[in-house]
Design a protein around this motif. Structure first.
Motif, PDB file in Angstrom:
ATOM      1  N   TRP A 420      28.968  -8.817  29.937  1.00 37.84           N
ATOM      2  CA  TRP A 420      29.859  -7.690  30.153  1.00 37.84           C
ATOM      3  C   TRP A 420      29.264  -6.579  29.297  1.00 37.84           C
ATOM      4  CZ3 TRP A 420      33.695  -6.721  33.466  1.00 37.84           C
ATOM      5  CH2 TRP A 420      34.422  -5.539  33.283  1.00 37.84           C
ATOM      6  N   THR A 421      28.653  -5.576  29.906  1.00 43.87           N
ATOM      7  CA  THR A 421      28.744  -5.133  31.271  1.00 43.87           C
ATOM      8  C   THR A 421      27.424  -4.427  31.589  1.00 43.87           C
ATOM      9  OG1 THR A 421      30.154  -3.765  32.757  1.00 43.87           O
ATOM     10  CG2 THR A 421      29.843  -2.977  30.529  1.00 43.87           C
ATOM     11  N   PRO A 422      27.061  -4.157  32.840  1.00 39.32           N
ATOM     12  CA  PRO A 422      25.754  -3.514  33.058  1.00 39.32           C
ATOM     13  C   PRO A 422      25.690  -2.110  32.460  1.00 39.32           C
ATOM     14  CG  PRO A 422      26.986  -3.674  35.137  1.00 39.32           C
ATOM     15  CD  PRO A 422      27.759  -4.451  34.112  1.00 39.32           C
ATOM     16  N   ILE A 423      26.724  -1.303  32.757  1.00 36.19           N
ATOM     17  CA  ILE A 423      26.784   0.093  32.297  1.00 36.19           C
ATOM     18  C   ILE A 423      28.088   0.264  31.536  1.00 36.19           C
ATOM     19  CG2 ILE A 423      26.946   2.506  33.091  1.00 36.19           C
ATOM     20  CD1 ILE A 423      25.344   1.624  35.612  1.00 36.19           C
ATOM     21  N   ASP A 424      28.048   0.895  30.373  1.00 37.04           N
ATOM     22  CA  ASP A 424      29.281   1.141  29.614  1.00 37.04           C
ATOM     23  C   ASP A 424      30.393   1.524  30.572  1.00 37.04           C
ATOM     24  OD1 ASP A 424      27.987   0.744  27.198  1.00 37.04           O
ATOM     25  OD2 ASP A 424      27.686   2.881  26.789  1.00 37.04           O
ATOM     26  N   CYS A 425      31.543   0.858  30.453  1.00 40.26           N
ATOM     27  CA  CYS A 425      32.616   1.143  31.406  1.00 40.26           C
ATOM     28  C   CYS A 425      33.938   1.394  30.692  1.00 40.26           C
ATOM     29  CB  CYS A 425      32.744  -0.004  32.412  1.00 40.26           C
ATOM     30  SG  CYS A 425      33.330  -1.532  31.669  1.00 40.26           S
ATOM     31  N   TRP A 426      34.876   1.902  31.471  1.00 36.64           N
ATOM     32  CA  TRP A 426      36.229   2.174  30.965  1.00 36.64           C
ATOM     33  C   TRP A 426      36.956   0.856  30.761  1.00 36.64           C
ATOM     34  CZ3 TRP A 426      41.226   1.441  33.062  1.00 36.64           C
ATOM     35  CH2 TRP A 426      42.246   2.181  32.433  1.00 36.64           C
ATOM     36  N   VAL A 441      26.330   5.330  28.841  1.00 39.50           N
ATOM     37  CA  VAL A 441      26.747   6.471  29.654  1.00 39.50           C
ATOM     38  C   VAL A 441      27.271   7.573  28.721  1.00 39.50           C
ATOM     39  CG1 VAL A 441      29.077   5.522  30.086  1.00 39.50           C
ATOM     40  CG2 VAL A 441      28.160   7.234  31.623  1.00 39.50           C
ATOM     41  N   ASP A 442      26.818   8.783  28.971  1.00 43.73           N
ATOM     42  CA  ASP A 442      27.332   9.951  28.253  1.00 43.73           C
ATOM     43  C   ASP A 442      28.502  10.487  29.077  1.00 43.73           C
ATOM     44  OD1 ASP A 442      27.817  12.698  27.612  1.00 43.73           O
ATOM     45  OD2 ASP A 442      25.884  12.778  26.583  1.00 43.73           O
ATOM     46  N   LEU A 443      29.698  10.429  28.522  1.00 48.14           N
ATOM     47  CA  LEU A 443      30.882  10.787  29.311  1.00 48.14           C
ATOM     48  C   LEU A 443      30.912  12.256  29.714  1.00 48.14           C
ATOM     49  CD1 LEU A 443      33.837   8.775  27.745  1.00 48.14           C
ATOM     50  CD2 LEU A 443      32.418   8.229  29.711  1.00 48.14           C
ATOM     51  N   ASN A 444      30.296  13.100  28.928  1.00 47.86           N
ATOM     52  CA  ASN A 444      30.319  14.536  29.253  1.00 47.86           C
ATOM     53  C   ASN A 444      29.397  14.875  30.410  1.00 47.86           C
ATOM     54  OD1 ASN A 444      32.155  15.116  27.164  1.00 47.86           O
ATOM     55  ND2 ASN A 444      30.483  15.047  25.682  1.00 47.86           N
ATOM     56  N   THR A 445      28.237  14.199  30.459  1.00 50.93           N
ATOM     57  CA  THR A 445      27.240  14.548  31.488  1.00 50.93           C
ATOM     58  C   THR A 445      27.099  13.451  32.551  1.00 50.93           C
ATOM     59  OG1 THR A 445      25.487  13.471  30.237  1.00 50.93           O
ATOM     60  CG2 THR A 445      25.896  15.803  29.747  1.00 50.93           C
ATOM     61  N   GLN A 446      27.647  12.276  32.269  1.00 58.42           N
ATOM     62  CA  GLN A 446      27.474  11.071  33.102  1.00 58.42           C
ATOM     63  C   GLN A 446      26.001  10.649  33.180  1.00 58.42           C
ATOM     64  OE1 GLN A 446      29.470   8.756  34.395  1.00 58.42           O
ATOM     65  NE2 GLN A 446      31.353   9.718  33.692  1.00 58.42           N
ATOM     66  N   LYS A 447      25.194  11.116  32.227  1.00 56.29           N
ATOM     67  CA  LYS A 447      23.791  10.683  32.174  1.00 56.29           C
ATOM     68  C   LYS A 447      23.756   9.245  31.644  1.00 56.29           C
ATOM     69  CE  LYS A 447      19.269  12.145  30.414  1.00 56.29           C
ATOM     70  NZ  LYS A 447      18.750  11.209  29.422  1.00 56.29           N
ATOM     71  N   LYS A 448      22.938   8.418  32.282  1.00 58.00           N
ATOM     72  CA  LYS A 448      22.859   7.009  31.911  1.00 58.00           C
ATOM     73  C   LYS A 448      21.475   6.681  31.362  1.00 58.00           C
ATOM     74  CE  LYS A 448      26.641   6.174  34.927  1.00 58.00           C
ATOM     75  NZ  LYS A 448      27.122   6.347  36.272  1.00 58.00           N
ATOM     76  N   THR A 449      21.454   5.901  30.277  1.00 58.65           N
ATOM     77  CA  THR A 449      20.198   5.594  29.583  1.00 58.65           C
ATOM     78  C   THR A 449      20.150   4.111  29.249  1.00 58.65           C
ATOM     79  OG1 THR A 449      20.543   7.720  28.466  1.00 58.65           O
ATOM     80  CG2 THR A 449      18.716   6.377  27.676  1.00 58.65           C
ATOM     81  N   ILE A 450      19.033   3.481  29.527  1.00 62.09           N
ATOM     82  CA  ILE A 450      18.872   2.052  29.227  1.00 62.09           C
ATOM     83  C   ILE A 450      18.752   1.862  27.709  1.00 62.09           C
ATOM     84  CG2 ILE A 450      17.349   0.041  29.528  1.00 62.09           C
ATOM     85  CD1 ILE A 450      16.610   1.258  32.316  1.00 62.09           C
ATOM     86  N   LYS A 451      19.541   0.930  27.182  1.00 61.88           N
ATOM     87  CA  LYS A 451      19.481   0.605  25.749  1.00 61.88           C
ATOM     88  C   LYS A 451      18.351  -0.412  25.507  1.00 61.88           C
ATOM     89  CE  LYS A 451      24.546   0.921  25.572  1.00 61.88           C
ATOM     90  NZ  LYS A 451      25.816   0.203  25.301  1.00 61.88           N
ATOM     91  N   LYS A 452      18.073  -0.654  24.240  1.00 58.89           N
ATOM     92  CA  LYS A 452      17.045  -1.640  23.890  1.00 58.89           C
ATOM     93  C   LYS A 452      17.388  -3.016  24.482  1.00 58.89           C
ATOM     94  CE  LYS A 452      14.443  -3.512  19.962  1.00 58.89           C
ATOM     95  NZ  LYS A 452      14.279  -3.479  18.490  1.00 58.89           N
ATOM     96  N   SER A 453      18.677  -3.364  24.481  1.00 58.18           N
ATOM     97  CA  SER A 453      19.088  -4.670  25.039  1.00 58.18           C
ATOM     98  C   SER A 453      18.774  -4.752  26.530  1.00 58.18           C
ATOM     99  CB  SER A 453      20.584  -4.906  24.807  1.00 58.18           C
ATOM    100  OG  SER A 453      21.352  -3.890  25.432  1.00 58.18           O
ATOM    101  N   GLY A 454      18.824  -3.615  27.230  1.00 52.57           N
ATOM    102  CA  GLY A 454      18.478  -3.581  28.654  1.00 52.57           C
ATOM    103  C   GLY A 454      17.006  -3.872  28.880  1.00 52.57           C
ATOM    104  N   LYS A 455      16.169  -3.346  27.982  1.00 57.93           N
ATOM    105  CA  LYS A 455      14.728  -3.619  28.075  1.00 57.93           C
ATOM    106  C   LYS A 455      14.453  -5.092  27.732  1.00 57.93           C
ATOM    107  CE  LYS A 455      14.069   1.104  26.372  1.00 57.93           C
ATOM    108  NZ  LYS A 455      13.379   1.923  27.361  1.00 57.93           N
ATOM    109  N   TRP A 456      15.226  -5.601  26.762  1.00 58.10           N
ATOM    110  CA  TRP A 456      15.044  -6.988  26.324  1.00 58.10           C
ATOM    111  C   TRP A 456      15.453  -7.978  27.424  1.00 58.10           C
ATOM    112  CZ3 TRP A 456      18.872 -10.799  25.397  1.00 58.10           C
ATOM    113  CH2 TRP A 456      18.391 -11.960  24.769  1.00 58.10           C
ATOM    114  N   ILE A 457      16.612  -7.739  28.065  1.00 58.10           N
ATOM    115  CA  ILE A 457      17.096  -8.694  29.075  1.00 58.10           C
ATOM    116  C   ILE A 457      16.140  -8.759  30.265  1.00 58.10           C
ATOM    117  CG2 ILE A 457      18.617  -7.211  30.496  1.00 58.10           C
ATOM    118  CD1 ILE A 457      19.553 -10.745  29.253  1.00 58.10           C
TER     119      ILE A 457
END
Length: 466
Positions: A420-426, A441-457
């Protein structure tokens, strides 16, 4: 690089989200209990953030699914919102925009090489059904849920081979009818037990509809997602503590696990509820339906253990009967905590759950459907390259996977691990306070960025281990 922990062939490496927590309410004609709760009490939600936009998945599902695929996941669970798919709850007439949206989402998941797992209820009861009938207190609502389920099976079973009826149904019982953390915040032990029964009945009836409709003929499977929180006694050599932990287990785990896998409620629980005069209303015919319509596979959400001790404080009857009559919660000295969520970190419980399912639940095929670590203020871990270095999350996952791997080596029939979860969620009244995603996820811009854990998985998935 040597890989010590190799997982079984075709293991699911994935993540889970839900409709109400990711989509936003764009073009949704009906309100869920959460949409309504936010309208009437926005201050109950962290930073006053409600489910209106969430992570904008309704508008950005293509890009989001591409990103989820990019981090190497081979499976993805989400849910169909009853309030989005169905226009008229009594007739189960569909909303065409909802039909099209979920068609597109499912097609996109498959196109990106992932297995879709589709869940039908993630706490998001239509508020209209609460106002008219008392929601899950009503067996009429049970039958309306089955109508909705059939529509979903009809529309999507040609592509969706893995379905689940409910996500964490015990949370509906706890949050709405016992401990006041979900709307409508009723405190009523007898109603709570009827809701617990009706949710089990709804799941079994939906499973029956799935099989009667032949949706299982092309290898379609149906299960349920349960959050299992093993109840550990303060002192395992103390008879009173042990008794308290068994009762807690029966309430919070086995009350759904037993009917789902074995087709019957725990006998000790039924006896206790009868003695307390809070037993649900049931019929022989309903109990037969529960008995004969057990799950094909189990999803297990694991976050934290429960620790209990024999009752030390006088039970307060002012709020009527409650499960807490039989145990007190116990704070184990020296326990490891996630300070942001207030939850204990105890990876060993994944091993204990796996062995319990192996030995006491027919070694049914199952997977970890959620596990994760919510952290507040993750932006402080952004590095010079602009992404979050969430090493704490990588460590957390590793520790849990090591315990899971050990259980699989010992014969546990586990076929996957979803974060839980692929993309930060409400997240309900917590909104975006704690972040869980592989992708920020940046709530102001809705820009999404892969975290280090995403690269690791991605590496873990590629190597089928670590």
């Amino acid at each position: 690089m040597s890989i010590n922990n190799i997982f079984p062939k075709n293991f699911w490496w994935g993540a889970a989200t839900s409709g109400p927590q990711s989509e936003g309410d764009f073009n949704k004609k009906n309100k869920s209990v959460f949409d309504y709760w936010y309208e009437v009490e926005p201050e109950a939600f962290f930073d006053n953030v409600g489910p209106k936009v969430a992570s904008n998945f309704y508008n950005s599902y293509k890009e989001d699914i591409a990103m989820i695929s990019e981090i190497g996941l081979n499976s993805l669970r989400t849910s169909i919102q009853w309030t989005r798919l169905i226009k008229d709850f009594e007739t189960a007439e569909v909303d065409e925009d909802g039909v099209k949206f979920y068609n597109n989402v499912i097609d996109e998941i498959i196109k990106k090489g992932m297995i879709p797992i589709i869940n039908l209820h993630h706490f998001d009861l239509p508020v209209e059904l609460y106002e008219k009938y008392g929601g899950w207190e009503s067996k009429h609502v049970v039958d309306l849920f089955v109508k909705f389920a059939k529509v979903a099976f009809d529309l999507y079973s040609d592509r969706v081979k893995y379905w689940t009826t409910f996500n964490e149904p015990i949370v509906v019982v706890e949050g709405q009818y016992l401990y006041e953390f979900h709307y409508p915040k009723v405190v009523d032990g007898k109603k709570a037990m009827q809701v617990l029964y009706n949710l089990n009945l709804a799941s079994a009836k939906a499973i029956k509809a799935f099989r009667d409709g032949g949706y299982n003929k092309d290898d379609g499977k149906i299960g349920i997602i349960l959050n299992l929180t093993p109840a550990y006694p303060r002192d395992k050599n103390n008879e009173e503590d042990l008794k308290a932990s068994k009762i807690a287990d029966d309430f919070f785990n086995n009350s759904f696990l037993d009917p789902s896998v074995k087709g019957e409620f725990p006998k000790n629980l039924v006896k206790l509820l009868e003695e307390e005069k809070v037993i649900w209303e049931s019929t022989e015919e309903e109990l037969e339906i529960i008995k004969n319509n057990t799950i094909d596979f189990l999803g297990v959400n694991y976050y934290q253990p429960r620790r209990v001790k024999a009752k030390e404080y006088e039970f307060d009857y002012s709020r009527g009967w409650m499960p807490d009559k039989y145990f007190d919660n116990y704070e184990m000295p020296g326990r490891r905590m996630n300070p942001y969520r207030g939850w204990e970190i105890y990876p060993e419980a994944i091993y204990d759950i796996a062995i319990n399912v192996r030995d006491n639940y027919n070694n049914i095929p199952w997977y970890i459907s959620e596990n994760g670590m919510g952290v507040e203020g993750e932006e402080k871990y952004i590095n010079s390259e602009g992404y979050i270095e969430d090493d704490y999350r990588i460590e957390f996952i590793k520790e849990h996977l090591v315990n899971l791997h050990k259980a699989i080596e010992e014969g546990a029939n586990c076929f996957g691990y979803h974060m839980w979860t692929p993309i930060d969620c409400w997240s309900w009244s917590n909104a975006y306070k704690n972040r869980y995603g592989f992708i920020a996820v940046d709530l102001n811009t809705q820009k999404k960025t892969i975290k280090k854990s995403g690269k690791w998985i991605k590496e873990v998935s590629k190597n089928n281990g670590f």
